[in-house]
Every structure is written in structure tokens, then in C-alpha cells.
Design an enzyme around this catalytic site. Structure first.
Site, PDB file in Angstrom:
ATOM      1  N   THR A 185       0.902  -1.788  -0.273  1.00  0.00           N
ATOM      2  CA  THR A 185       0.027   0.570  -0.059  1.00  0.00           C
ATOM      3  C   THR A 185       1.098   1.495   0.558  1.00  0.00           C
ATOM      4  O   THR A 185       1.950   1.269   0.760  1.00  0.00           O
ATOM      5  CB  THR A 185      -0.735   0.065   1.184  1.00  0.00           C
ATOM      6  N   GLU A 330      -5.703  -4.320   0.050  1.00  0.00           N
ATOM      7  CA  GLU A 330      -6.306  -5.173   0.849  1.00  0.00           C
ATOM      8  C   GLU A 330      -7.087  -6.211   0.731  1.00  0.00           C
ATOM      9  O   GLU A 330      -7.643  -6.676   1.519  1.00  0.00           O
ATOM     10  CB  GLU A 330      -6.161  -4.882   2.395  1.00  0.00           C
ATOM     11  N   LYS A 439     -12.899  18.304  11.606  1.00  0.00           N
ATOM     12  CA  LYS A 439     -13.204  18.699  12.214  1.00  0.00           C
ATOM     13  C   LYS A 439     -13.956  19.413  12.953  1.00  0.00           C
ATOM     14  O   LYS A 439     -13.167  20.738  13.189  1.00  0.00           O
ATOM     15  CB  LYS A 439     -12.693  17.617  13.374  1.00  0.00           C
ATOM     16  N   TRP A 444     -18.366  16.814  12.120  1.00  0.00           N
ATOM     17  CA  TRP A 444     -17.296  15.945  10.699  1.00  0.00           C
ATOM     18  C   TRP A 444     -18.233  16.136   9.441  1.00  0.00           C
ATOM     19  O   TRP A 444     -19.342  16.566   9.652  1.00  0.00           O
ATOM     20  CB  TRP A 444     -16.844  14.792  10.938  1.00  0.00           C
TER      21      TRP A 444
HETATM   22  P1  ADP Z   1      -3.465   3.107  -2.092  1.00  0.00           P
HETATM   23  O1  ADP Z   1      -4.175   4.193  -0.628  1.00  0.00           O
HETATM   24  O2  ADP Z   1      -2.122   2.433  -2.357  1.00  0.00           O
HETATM   25  O3  ADP Z   1      -3.961   4.334  -3.150  1.00  0.00           O
HETATM   26  P2  ADP Z   1      -5.987   1.997  -2.438  1.00  0.00           P
HETATM   27  O4  ADP Z   1      -6.414   1.971  -3.981  1.00  0.00           O
HETATM   28  O5  ADP Z   1      -5.221   0.623  -2.435  1.00  0.00           O
HETATM   29  O6  ADP Z   1      -4.403   2.231  -2.465  1.00  0.00           O
HETATM   30  O7  ADP Z   1      -6.576   2.752  -1.532  1.00  0.00           O
HETATM   31  C1  ADP Z   1      -7.803   2.218  -1.054  1.00  0.00           C
HETATM   32  C2  ADP Z   1      -8.248   3.841  -0.752  1.00  0.00           C
HETATM   33  O8  ADP Z   1      -8.761   4.245  -1.589  1.00  0.00           O
HETATM   34  C3  ADP Z   1      -9.286   3.720   0.135  1.00  0.00           C
HETATM   35  O9  ADP Z   1      -9.167   3.129   1.473  1.00  0.00           O
HETATM   36  C4  ADP Z   1     -10.751   4.718   0.206  1.00  0.00           C
HETATM   37  O10 ADP Z   1     -10.162   5.439   0.756  1.00  0.00           O
HETATM   38  C5  ADP Z   1     -10.084   5.000  -1.940  1.00  0.00           C
HETATM   39  N1  ADP Z   1     -10.689   4.646  -2.550  1.00  0.00           N
HETATM   40  C6  ADP Z   1     -10.911   3.407  -3.149  1.00  0.00           C
HETATM   41  N2  ADP Z   1     -12.059   3.623  -4.211  1.00  0.00           N
HETATM   42  C7  ADP Z   1     -12.881   4.722  -3.626  1.00  0.00           C
HETATM   43  C8  ADP Z   1     -14.205   5.077  -4.304  1.00  0.00           C
HETATM   44  N3  ADP Z   1     -15.179   4.940  -4.960  1.00  0.00           N
HETATM   45  N4  ADP Z   1     -14.726   6.117  -3.254  1.00  0.00           N
HETATM   46  C9  ADP Z   1     -14.071   6.547  -2.479  1.00  0.00           C
HETATM   47  N5  ADP Z   1     -12.053   6.279  -1.874  1.00  0.00           N
HETATM   48  C10 ADP Z   1     -12.305   4.934  -2.854  1.00  0.00           C
END
Ligand code: ADP
Length: 542
Positions: A185, A330, A439, A444
Site C-alpha cells: 500500500t 487489502e 472536524k 464532521w
Molecule cells: P493506495 O492507498 O495505495 O492508493 P488503494 O487503492 O488500496 O491504494 O486505496 C484504497 C483507498 O482508496 C480506500 O481505502 C479509499 O479511501 C479510497 N477509495 C477507493 N475507491 C474509492 C471510491 N470509490 N470512493 C472513495 N474512496 C475510494
């Protein structure tokens, strides 16, 4: 009493076997790194993956070895995945958009022994190889004719390395829980963490995501995964496409609007997947050129919240249905998909967009809940928000090397770090990342909602919202905007556009115009950097 069914381990190479048997002639078309369009098919890809596995074994690689790839989406990268998995080794995708030192850190953490690298990224490996002692060999994904000069020891072209074996090889067999792939990640907080997929989790994820209400992929489709193989397991498409025998169209190094359009058009692509920024570029290109999308029927958009305007433009102007999806590295990565349940089929216009703007509902195999800080579950009422947690067979149970234990609760749920609410129909909506939420006076404010609204203004190219210190409210929102080329909207115009569409107390206290908003290696807004950039900013309301 046990059932009497055969023990047929869920191994990833069975997917490419199936593709070769049932859909052997189905094409895989790539924009090669060398330039020309390259065509192959599932039968050939399987045959070459077998050679790759054989060559790896000949060179002494074996079960459990981590083998890195630093490459764009091409047929060769796909062959690497299957060949590596075929001996029980682990494909480890590296993100070239990270800083070289970060890549070196990740390679050392994973102890990668070998790397398959695209011509484009060879300079990165040349720069860091000396600081990665585990790295024994570098294979450049090209042929001898295109091999550049390099001072690296133990470097060889992919095609000549493959040519040295005959392909007379049988996949290895092992337990389905064996590690298949690895992806770190991006680590916006702390060090990157290694997610380790198993053969079983990849196969289950593929079975689930091909369902009609998930990605709904069929043999007759032509799929263009813009999402790179190095981002979140390529959203599973390296497994789903061959599992059903869909044609694959691989964009190589070009992800600009024109480059993507050319492939969508010439290869008659019906389905594609990418993050919102890619679609913004494509839509802009289409608007500038007046071109249409006659073949494309569906796109899946995820990785970051999809602005309403993208959904609307795709559907209204181009007849392309949008599936908004949420997931994370994940989760293999799909967590929810926004397909329309039967009770909502009648929705049209804004009511339909309201539904599609949500991130969707879970397919079978993903469990989710929203909790407060004490792990008490919140009701599914579409407004009570809290921390989003998930559990399932294609979701991490831990990170490589034992990192991140605090992210799992006693029931085995994984804390996604996202803030969300779920409605009574099961549709989940992300309101923020926990670390980005504003916040204000104990309440929020969702930065995602504000950003998506602002981006709907015709003169706004990109928008980001961050919290700025406020003596009375703790934090108040600052809206940071990149204007569209040739336009010059004022702060009042932007705020006027937003007025009435959100609660009054959510209205940004100020608007700042910038040339560029920083992005992470996966194309998301880099809020940490933006907060640093505006660390000394004083709000006019303070
Ligand atoms: P990285 O954080 O390495 O870019 P990830 O693809 O695993 O890789 O990121 C996942 C995160 O991306 C999620 O936990 C979320 O915060 C965000 N995310 C993914 N898809 C969406 C979506 N459709 N809307 C909002 N946030 C999203």
C-alpha cells in the site's frame, strides 16, 4: 460428516489453463513499450507463461520467492504473473510512480530476488540495484534488438531469456493458500505495508467479481484495464478476463485521453476500468474533439470517489453506464460495486445519480460494518457514519512481516481507515478517509462531498478540500482549486455554485486557486502534502 467432492485447489494458473482451452484464440492486444500494437492470444500467453515458469525453475527460483515486476500493462507483464505463480513464487508489483528510494525500501522489505522491468523503468533499477542486496537478476521486458546498454551485472532481455527453454513444463501444484502475489500500500502514514494475496483469494475474488451485479464480465466483452497491474492487484482483471475469456486490451505506457480513446475505438472495447482522473482526461479529450464512444457500454470507476459529473457525462452524453466501485489493495481489491438493485430500476435523472454516487453494495464474500471508536456498530440508516470495517476470504488477515496488527479487531474485521455510512438498502457511501475528515466544532465535514460538488462547476478542473486551523471551530474547510485552461472563475462564483447544495455550515471558509494539486503514486490527491503547503494559511474567517 465430510462432503464427497473433489479436492481441486483454487490455483491461479488453472485460470490461464481454462482460458487457453476454452478461449485459446481470444486476443490480448497491447500497446507495446517499443511502440507498435502487439497481438497475441490466451493460448500463446499460456504457452509463454509455461516457458517463463520453466526458465525460473532452471535459474533456481522456487516456491515462496518474491519476484518483482516494474512494468506497464502489456501481454508480457501478464505472462510474468502467470509464470511466476506457476512455480509457487510470488509476483510482487512495484509502483513506478513512487520515489526510487521508496521502491528500494519496498524491494528490501520483500527481499525480491529477481525483477522483470520495462524499458521505461530500467533507469530506476540501475539507480537502486546496488542498495537492494537480495536482487540477483534483472530481466528487461523486450527483445535483444531493443536492449539498451546497461552497466548492471546479470541483465538479460526477456525474449532471449525465454528462448533458452522449450516450454515442456508442468505447473507446480501446492496448497491453494500459498502466496501468489504481493502489493504494497502506498503508505500515506508510516512505511508501506505488504499485502499478500493467495491463490485461493485471487480465484475467489475473480469468481465473485465476474458476477453480473459486480463487474459482469462475459466472453463477448473486450476489456481495457487502464488500472495498472501495479495498482491494487489490477482490480482483479488479470484473473477475471481470462477466467471468462474476454478480449484484453492493454494500454502500455499511454494513459492520456487520446491514447485511451484510440484503443477504445480501434479495438471495440466494451468495458473499461480506471480511476476518476483518467476518465476526466478522456472526457476532456472527447469534448475537445467531438468524438463519441460507440462500442463502450460500461466503465467501472474507483480508487477515489467518482464525481457526479463524470457519471452524468458518461451516461447522458455517451450512453456508457457507470459502476462506481470502492475497494482497496487489502481487499484484492473490490469491496462494493454500485449496480442498481431491482427496487431502484425505475430511478432516472438526479435520483439515479444520487444512488450511483454512493460506492455501492457488497457482493457475496464481503462483509462490512460501520462502527464508532469503541467498535459499536452504527445503524444502516444512510446517515450514521463511522469507521468502515470489512471481513472476507479475499481480504487481508495481516501484512507481510507482521505489520499493522492494530488494524484488525477481535472478530477479524479489518479497519479500512475510511469513514462511511450505509443505508437500509445496503448501499455504502464513503464520506472521507479518517485522516482527512474535517472536524468543525465537534461535527464532521466530508471533504469528498465538497470536492465532488466543486468539480461540477464548469470552470473547475480539479478540487481538493483540507481542514485549516480555526480558533473557534478547531478546523474549517479550505477549497483548493485548479481552474480549467482558459477560464478564470472567482471565489464568489465557485461558492455561489455550491450554495444551497450543501448544509450551510459545510460551506468552505475560503477558496484558493493553484496551478497544480499534488497526487499520490496511485493518482489520488495527496492531502498530506497539500496540508503542508497550506500549513501557515490564515482563513479570512479566523
Ligand atoms: P493506495 O492507498 O495505495 O492508493 P488503494 O487503492 O488500496 O491504494 O486505496 C484504497 C483507498 O482508496 C480506500 O481505502 C479509499 O479511501 C479510497 N477509495 C477507493 N475507491 C474509492 C471510491 N470509490 N470512493 C472513495 N474512496 C475510494
Amino acid at each position: 460428516m465430510l462432503g464427497l467432492m473433489q479436492d481441486w485447489p483454487l490455483l491461479c494458473h488453472k485460470i490461464i489453463d481454462h482460458a487457453a482451452i476454452q478461449h485459446g484464440e481470444r486476443e490480448i492486444v497491447s500497446r507495446s513499450i517499443e511502440g507498435p500494437i502487439h497481438r497475441t492470444n490466451y493460448r500463446e500467453v499460456r504457452a509463454r507463461s509455461l516457458k517463463l515458469a520453466q526458465a525460473l525453475e532452471r535459474d533456481g527460483y522456487k516456491l515462496g520467492d518474491r519476484i518483482a515486476t516494474l512494468a506497464w500493462n502489456t501481454w508480457r507483464h501478464l505472462e510474468c504473473w502467470y509464470g511466476i505463480m506457476g512455480i509457487g513464487a510470488v509476483y510482487h508489483t512495484l509502483n513506478p510512480r513512487l520515489f526510487p528510494e521508496q521502491i528500494a525500501w519496498i524491494m528490501n522489505h520483500a527481499e525480491d530476488k529477481l525483477i522483470f522491468v520495462d524499458l521505461t523503468f530500467l533507469p530506476i533499477i540501475e539507480a537502486i540495484a546496488a542498495s537492494v542486496p537480495s536482487l540477483e537478476k534483472v530481466i528487461v521486458l523486450t527483445d535483444d534488438a531493443h536492449m539498451p546498454e546497461s552497466k548492471l551485472p546479470n541483465i538479460v532481455s526477456y525474449e532471449s531469456w525465454l528462448a533458452a527453454v522449450d516450454g515442456d513444463f508442468t505447473w507446480k501444484t501446492f496448497d491453494e493458500n500459498t502466496a501468489a502475489g504481493m502489493c504494497y500500500t502506498s503508505g500515506t502514514t508510516g512505511n508501506p505495508k505488504g499485502v499478500l494475496y493467495s491463490h485461493r483469494s485471487n480465484v475467489i475474488h475473480a469468481l465473485v467479481s465476474t458476477q453480473p451485479d459486480a463487474l459482469g464480465i462475459a466472453a463477448k466483452e473486450a476489456i481495457l484495464p487502464v488500472v495498472p497491474l501495479f495498482h491494487a492487484n489490477a482490480w482483479g482483471i488479470s484473473f477475471t478476463a481470462p477466467m471468462v475469456g474476454a478480449k484484453m486490451v492493454m494500454p502500455g505506457a499511454r494513459m492520456d485521453g487520446e491514447g485511451i480513446y484510440e484503443l477504445l475505438d480501434s479495438e471495440k472495447v466494451t468495458f473499461s476500468a480506471a480511476v476518476p482522473t483518467v476518465w476526466l482526461m478522456l472526457l476532456q479529450y472527447l469534448e475537445e474533439t467531438g468524438k463519441k464512444l460507440p462500442h463502450l457500454t460500461r466503465v467501472v470507476i474507483g480508487g477515489a470517489a467518482c464525481p457526479r459529473t463524470i457519471i452524468q457525462k458518461f451516461q447522458d452524453n455517451y450512453g456508457v453506464t457507470v459502476f462506481h466501485a470502492w475497494g482497496m489493495t487489502e481487499m484484492s481489491p473490490i469491496g462494493t460495486v454500485g449496480s442498481v438493485k431491482p427496487q431502484f430500476q425505475h430511478l432516472k435523472g438526479d435520483a439515479l445519480l444520487d444512488l450511483q454516487e454512493k460506492q455501492g453494495y457488497t457482493p457475496f464474500s464481503v462483509e462490512m460494518k460501520v462502527t464508532d471508536d469503541e467498535n459499536n456498530e452504527k445503524p444502516w440508516d444512510g446517515k450514521s457514519f463511522g469507521i468502515l470495517k470489512v471481513r472476507g476470504p479475499a481480504i487481508s488477515s495481516g501484512y507481510y512481516g507482521g505489520d499493522g496488527k492494530e488494524q484488525f479487531d477481535d472478530d477479524g474485521f479489518f479497519n479500512t481507515g475510511d469513514v462511511a455510512h450505509i443505508d437500509k438498502d445496503g448501499y455504502m457511501q464513503i464520506t472521507d478517509r479518517a485522516k482527512d475528515v474535517i472536524k468543525s466544532g465537534g461535527e464532521w465535514i466530508s471533504t469528498i462531498d465538497l470536492e465532488n460538488l466543486a468539480v461540477g462547476h464548469p470552470d473547475v478542473a480539479e478540487a481538493a478540500v483540507i481542514g485549516i486551523y480555526h480558533p473557534k471551530w478547531d478546523e474549517r474547510p479550505l477549497l483548493v482549486i485548479v481552474r480549467k485552461a482558459g477560464s478564470d472563475p472567482s471565489k464568489e462564483e465557485i461558492l455561489g455554485f455550491m450554495k444551497g447544495k450543501i448544509a450551510k455550515w459545510w460551506m468552505p471558509d475560503d477558496v484558493s486557486f493553484v496551478d497544480e494539486i499534488p497526487h499520490t503514486a496511485t493518482g489520488k490527491i495527496q492531502k498530506m502534502d497539500l496540508r503542508k503547503q497550506f500549513a501557515d494559511y490564515k482563513l479570512p474567517t479566523a
